[in-house]
Design a protein around this motif. Sequence first.
Motif, PDB file in Angstrom:
ATOM      1  N   GLN A  73       0.858  -1.181   0.000  1.00  5.36           N
ATOM      2  CA  GLN A  73       0.000   0.000   0.000  1.00  5.36           C
ATOM      3  C   GLN A  73       0.894   1.230   0.000  1.00  5.36           C
ATOM      4  O   GLN A  73       1.756   1.377   0.844  1.00  5.36           O
ATOM      5  CB  GLN A  73      -0.902   0.005   1.242  1.00  5.36           C
ATOM      6  CG  GLN A  73      -1.785   1.236   1.363  1.00  5.36           C
ATOM      7  CD  GLN A  73      -2.847   1.306   0.291  1.00  5.36           C
ATOM      8  OE1 GLN A  73      -3.636   0.402   0.136  1.00  5.36           O
ATOM      9  NE2 GLN A  73      -2.855   2.380  -0.466  1.00  5.36           N
ATOM     10  N   LEU A  79      -7.146   3.506  -0.927  1.00  4.08           N
ATOM     11  CA  LEU A  79      -7.000   2.443   0.057  1.00  4.08           C
ATOM     12  C   LEU A  79      -7.489   1.133  -0.535  1.00  4.08           C
ATOM     13  O   LEU A  79      -8.554   1.070  -1.133  1.00  4.08           O
ATOM     14  CB  LEU A  79      -7.802   2.782   1.311  1.00  4.08           C
ATOM     15  CG  LEU A  79      -7.735   1.790   2.454  1.00  4.08           C
ATOM     16  CD1 LEU A  79      -6.330   1.780   3.044  1.00  4.08           C
ATOM     17  CD2 LEU A  79      -8.747   2.142   3.517  1.00  4.08           C
ATOM     18  N   SER A  80      -6.698   0.085  -0.394  1.00  3.53           N
ATOM     19  CA  SER A  80      -7.041  -1.228  -0.928  1.00  3.53           C
ATOM     20  C   SER A  80      -6.994  -2.252   0.196  1.00  3.53           C
ATOM     21  O   SER A  80      -5.948  -2.442   0.827  1.00  3.53           O
ATOM     22  CB  SER A  80      -6.064  -1.621  -2.038  1.00  3.53           C
ATOM     23  OG  SER A  80      -6.235  -2.966  -2.391  1.00  3.53           O
ATOM     24  N   LYS A  83      -4.395  -4.979  -0.508  1.00  2.00           N
ATOM     25  CA  LYS A  83      -3.011  -4.594  -0.224  1.00  2.00           C
ATOM     26  C   LYS A  83      -2.741  -4.557   1.276  1.00  2.00           C
ATOM     27  O   LYS A  83      -1.653  -4.943   1.719  1.00  2.00           O
ATOM     28  CB  LYS A  83      -2.702  -3.238  -0.858  1.00  2.00           C
ATOM     29  CG  LYS A  83      -2.586  -3.303  -2.356  1.00  2.00           C
ATOM     30  CD  LYS A  83      -2.190  -1.966  -2.927  1.00  2.00           C
ATOM     31  CE  LYS A  83      -2.060  -2.064  -4.440  1.00  2.00           C
ATOM     32  NZ  LYS A  83      -1.641  -0.789  -5.014  1.00  2.00           N
ATOM     33  N   ILE A  84      -3.726  -4.130   2.049  1.00  2.00           N
ATOM     34  CA  ILE A  84      -3.561  -4.111   3.501  1.00  2.00           C
ATOM     35  C   ILE A  84      -3.365  -5.536   4.018  1.00  2.00           C
ATOM     36  O   ILE A  84      -2.499  -5.801   4.859  1.00  2.00           O
ATOM     37  CB  ILE A  84      -4.769  -3.439   4.181  1.00  2.00           C
ATOM     38  CG1 ILE A  84      -4.876  -1.967   3.778  1.00  2.00           C
ATOM     39  CG2 ILE A  84      -4.709  -3.587   5.696  1.00  2.00           C
ATOM     40  CD1 ILE A  84      -3.810  -1.074   4.316  1.00  2.00           C
TER      41      ILE A  84
END
Length: 133
Positions: A73, A79-80, A83-84
């Motif tokens: 990220q 914000l994904s 990815k987090i």
Amino acid sequence: MKTNCLRRLDRPLLCMLLTFSFILAMNYSGYVMAEPAPAALNAAPASEPLVIAIEVKGTRRIEEGAIKAKLSQKTNLPLSQDKISEDVKSIYKLGYFDDVKVETEFFEGGLKVVYIVIYYDSTYLRDFYEPPC
């Protein structure tokens, strides 16, 4: 005699030319100095807010930069959740941490992603491990 006549005409012409060029430059500079709007502002709003900052809390034995290098990220991107999740897994793979938590908070018109890391506690492991006699 001709040179004196030309000199008398040169000064008013020079003043008019300088005035005209100054006015033209001032009007034209507004067009040159105005920046076009970025494509991101013209596009439809994203479903996820932008990540403005990324912070790592709880680091003691490992540098914050080493953890940030493993993150997928990035700032200035939406914000994904995927990815987090990848980031939490990659932080666990470093082998230093017992727990990794992620918090988000509003920050300067976007979001700040905060990764909170908790180290393995060696005294905790010692309480449950009894060496053989």
